[in-house]
Structures are given as structure tokens and as C-alpha cells.
Design an enzyme around this catalytic site. Structure first.
Site, short mmCIF file in Angstrom:
data_model
loop_
_atom_site.label_atom_id
_atom_site.label_comp_id
_atom_site.label_asym_id
_atom_site.label_seq_id
_atom_site.Cartn_x
_atom_site.Cartn_y
_atom_site.Cartn_z
CG HIS A 243 -3.72 -3.27 3.81
ND1 HIS A 243 -2.46 -2.89 4.21
CD2 HIS A 243 -4.33 -2.16 3.34
CE1 HIS A 243 -2.32 -1.59 4.01
NE2 HIS A 243 -3.43 -1.12 3.47
CB CYS B 24 -1.00 -0.05 1.15
SG CYS B 24 -2.39 1.04 0.89
#
Ligand SMILES: NC(=O)CC[C@H](N)C(=O)O
Length: 496
Positions: free
Chosen positions: A434, A334
Site C-alpha cells: 500500500h 494487495c
């Protein structure tokens, strides 16, 4: 059946409220009740995306898992995510309503009380028992009037309260007495039990203290939980288990450095790596700590540009770039993914004043921060005919995305989507997902690649992170049943 509820507050933050709530959820679940966690407000950078694309704190996700439930945003209607020095992103019912300063939010938050009532009612309606978690200390007498996370919530839910006290910090009886006595009288009446947590030693020596506290406050102690080595995800802080660990040059294990960004978010992503016996993880805050690791992880960040700036100033960026030319694998998740590209642009000032900053340039990609936030639970297919992930070609991959950045450029996306989700170039892997290491085959494949590079024997770990978590919940359940008067808790909540 009669609905029951209970609120757990702590003498301080870190007293072990979350873990005690998790334990109670597991116990009631095992006793065949439909039990759900609830926490009105969380302040954390570890968040999760529900099936319907809503963002909530991970602490209630863990508790939902212990309760055998799918996480729902109503379990944590307010999430506060500190995004820069003086701004907090306010997430209400899973969506950001914008950034506010602490002072602005304190004035605003009373407007959220109707939402707390509504979400709590929804959770209550679906369950037999709701375990409500407080936040910080309930005896912050300077801010009591604005409280929406402790006794104000106990009043809304009309719940009895248990106070968890941390003996490891010392002064346990004073903190119990002080907390109870500083409550408003009507709130004090709700306190029905005390739990002493993190005890090391012989509990017999504590007993005279329980009597005195009961005489002084009228509240019984329900038991003492010994300090235990149970591996359940931490609420919002960096897990103790990594905090002070330093990699040892001579170790034969797989050495992992996780860059401890200032705005580190979803650091829980690495928990699924740490369950492997031959993996050692350290947090890196200085360039000198980077040495001979096999894997460097740049995790998520609530403020990519500020963290990128720090990475460069600290010299860590330079070390990572050097390492990328060796056989060390560089893994960005991310915000960490965004950092690896050529540029991060923030024309709308979502992260701060800086409109543009060059990244590490290890991937030919650019990120632009958009107002729109991507919030999805992701399931897709890996398409990797070559490179580090080729053994996983055509396999399924899962995770969840939480980002405002949009990343585009000249690296091939390795999933079946027409946007950039996961890339691999030489020794670099980067993804928006994630929970990437929760994918058992993905992680086994990555670790075996590292083992081969180091001349270690391959291991095919059969335990999934999911199974591991269940095992740890059950350890916690056993510990709490053995040490806390659960029958008394059933009486307190009116079920016996
Ligand atoms: N979760 C993250 O790491 C977020 C990355 C970045 N700050 C974004 O919003 O795009």
C-alpha cells in the site's frame, strides 16, 4: 506547561469533523505547540501500519502528519473494519482481536474503556494539546449508554467540546439546536462553540441565526468555513473527487479505471496518482464502463474472495482479462494482487464460507488466507533487470503491508526479499505494498511509460506526494484561520 485538550463532534457523520481536527492540528503545530490527534474508535477500511507494525485508521495518520508527528497507534486505539455482511474485524491497539457481529461488539465494547483511558493518557503525557475527534452524531439517543466515541470520551479526557455542523445538507440551525438539546445536561455544559462548515453564499444572512442559537443554548458560533477545494484524504468514504467522474473517450489525458470493489480497502493508495495534472481517474462498478483506459487498478479488498466472485459475476473480470492482452497496464494492489492470481484459498474461513475460488489467472500465483496477519512498514530494493520497471532497477521502494493472504507461485519477485512483494509480467504489475504510488520515481516512471505508449510527451513531476500534502494542509490552515475565531478556541482550551 498546562495541558490542554479539545473534542470535536459533528451534527452528523460527514459534517467535516476530521478536516476541522486536521486544521486545528496544523494551526497549533504552526503556533509551535506539540499537538496530537486522538480518536477513540474509527470505522474504516483505510488503515495504516505504524513503524512498530500496528494497524490504525488513516484519518489520524493524516492528522498526525498535519501535526508534524510520526503516527502512533495510541492516536486511534480502536479500529473497526467491516469484513463481510455481518462481521467486523476488531483492531485494538493495532492488532486484530477477531471478528464480531455488530450486536456482539456493542455488548463487548465497554470492556475497552480502560484501554481508551490508558492510550489517551499516553498521548496526553507527550503533548501540550490533544484534539479528540468524535464519531458520527453524539445525539444518537437510542445508543447513548454504550457510546465510547463521543461524550464518554470527552468525560474521560475532561475536554471542552466544539460542535461542527454541515450547512450543505440544510437544516443547520435545527441540527445544531437538536444535537445540543438531546445531550445529557452534564455533557451539554461541555459544548463551548459551534462551527458551521461547507457554506456557499453570503455569511451575513446567517448572523441573526447565531444570536438566536446563542440565546437558546448559550453556545457561541465561532465562525463559518466556506466550501473549499482542498485536497486532503477523506476519512473513510470514497473521496468525492472520484465518485461521479466518468472517463471521456476523447480526452488526451492518462485514463485510469479503479475497480470499485464492494470491500474496497486502502483506496487512498490512488490519491498520490491523482495529483498529476494529466491523470484522470474513474471508479468502475459495471463492465460497460471499461473502455479505452491506459491503466486499470484493482485495489485492496477486505474480502478478496467475495470481491473476486463479484468481479466474475459482473463480467468485469472478463473485461480485465481482455484488456490485459492490449497495451493497457493492469495494476493490482494487495487484495487486487491476490485476485490476479490463479486461485485464492480460505481453508480457515477467514473471509467467509467459500473455501476456494479461481482468480483471473493473469499471474501464475496462488494465495492462501492465513490466521496470521502481515502488518509491516516496508522498505526494500527493486531488482528489475527487464520489464516495465527496469529503469527503476536497484532503486528503493517503500510502502506498508496489511494482509492475511500469503501469495506464492511461479512469478519472479522483484524485490530483495525471499517472499512475494511485487511482480511484473508483461503489462501486469502487482504488489502487496500500500502507498506504492507515494514513491515518486516509481509513479513518474509508470506514468511516463504510459505517456510514451500514447505518444504523449514525458513529464518529470518534481513534486512528491509528501510535499503536495503539506501544501494542502497549509491551504486548510489559512482557510480556517481566516474564518474561525482561533483566539476564542485558545480561550476555550484554557491557553489564553
Ligand atoms: N489490504 C488488503 O487488500 C487485504 C487483502 C486480503 N483481504 C488479505 O487479507 O490478505
Amino acid at each position: 506547561m498546562k495541558k490542554a485538550n479539545l473534542m470535536v463532534v459533528g451534527t452528523s457523520s460527514g459534517a467535516g469533523k476530521s478536516l476541522f481536527v486536521t486544521a486545528l492540528c496544523r494551526i497549533f503545530y504552526k503556533d509551535k505547540y506539540k499537538v496530537s490527534p486522538f480518536k477513540s474508535q474509527n470505522m474504516a477500511l483505510n488503515s495504516y501500519i505504524t513503524k512498530d507494525g500496528k494497524e490504525m485508521g488513516r484519518a489520524q495518520v493524516v492528522q498526525a502528519e498535519a501535526s508534524g508527528l510520526e503516527p502512533e497507534v495510541e492516536m486511534n486505539p480502536i479500529l473497526l473494519k467491516p469484513s463481510s455482511m455481518n462481521k467486523i474485524q476488531i483492531i485494538v491497539c493495532g492488532k486484530s482481536i477477531g471478528n464480531m457481529s455488530g450486536v456482539e461488539y456493542n455488548q463487548y465494547k465497554k470492556n475497552l474503556i480502560p484501554i481508551l483511558k490508558e492510550t489517551y493518557s499516553k498521548i496526553e503525557a507527550k503533548n501540550d494539546i490533544v484534539i479528540i475527534e468524535g464519531a458520527g452524531s453524539p445525539a444518537e439517543i437510542n445508543i447513548k449508554e454504550e457510546d465510547i466515541s463521543n461524550f464518554a470520551m470527552a468525560r474521560i479526557a475532561d475536554a471542552p467540546v466544539i460542535l461542527v455542523a454541515d450547512i450543505d445538507r440544510g437544516g443547520v440551525f435545527a441540527s445544531i439546536y437538536g444535537t445540543i438539546m438531546l445531550l445529557k445536561e452534564k455533557d451539554r455544559k461541555r459544548v463551548k462553540g459551534i462551527v458551521i462548515n461547507k457554506f456557499r453564499g453570503n455569511r451575513e444572512v446567517l448572523k441573526p441565526g447565531f444570536e438566536i442559537i446563542e440565546n437558546l443554548t448559550g453556545v457561541k458560533t465561532l465562525g463559518v468555513i466556506p466550501y473549499a477545494d482542498i485536497d486532503i484524504e477523506d476519512e473513510d468514504s470514497l473521496s468525492e473527487k472520484y465518485k461521479s467522474f466518468k472517463l471521456n473517450k476523447n480526452s488526451k489525458k492518462i485514463k485510469v479505471s479503479v475497480i470499485k470493489l464492494k470491500h474496497i480497502s486502502n483506496v487512498t493508495d490512488i490519491d498520490a496518482l491523482s495529483i498529476h495534472n494529466d491523470v484522470e481517474i474513474q471508479f468502475v462498478t459495471e463492465r460497460s464502463q471499461i473502455g479505452d483506459e491506459d491503466l486499470i487498478i484493482i485495489p485492496g479488498s477486505k474480502n478478496t474472495i467475495d470481491d473476486l466472485k463479484w468481479l466474475k459475476e459482473s463480467g468485469i473480470a472478463e473485461e480485465i482479462i481482455k484488456k490485459a492482452r492490449t497495451k493497457t497496464i493492469i495494476f493490482g494492489i494487495c487484495g487486487g494482487f491476490q485476485i490476479l492470481g490463479n486461485k485464492v484459498k480460505d481453508p480457515h474461513h477467514i473471509e467467509g464460507d467459500i473455501e476456494e475460488l479461481n482468480g483471473l489467472g493473469l499471474l501464475d500465483l496462488e494465495t492462501i488466507m492465513e490466521n496470521e496477519k502481515t502488518l509491516v512498514q516496508y522498505t526494500g530494493k527493486l531488482i528489475a533487470e527487464e520489464g516495465l520497471l527496469k529503469d527503476l532497477n536497484n532503486s528503493e521502494i517503500k510502502g506498508y503491508e496489511i494482509h492475511q493472504g500469503l501469495t506464492e507461485g511461479n512469478e519472479k519477485n522483484l524485490t530483495s526479499d525471499n517472499r512475494t512483494v511485487l511482480v511484473n509480467k508483461n503489462n501486469i504489475i502487482a504488489t502487496y505494498l500500500h502507498g506504492i504510488f507515494d514513491n515518486k520515481d516509481f509513479t513518474n516512471n509508470l506514468l511516463n511509460e504510459i505517456r510514451r505508449r500514447k505518444g504523449l510527451e514525458e513529464v518529470n513531476s518534481n513534486i512528491s506526494y509528501e510535499e503536495y500534502k503539506i501544501q494542502e494542509f497549509d491551504k486548510l490552515e489559512k482557510l480556517v484561520r481566516e474564518n474561525i475565531d482561533i483566539e476564542e478556541i485558545y480561550k476555550i482550551i484554557g491557553l489564553k
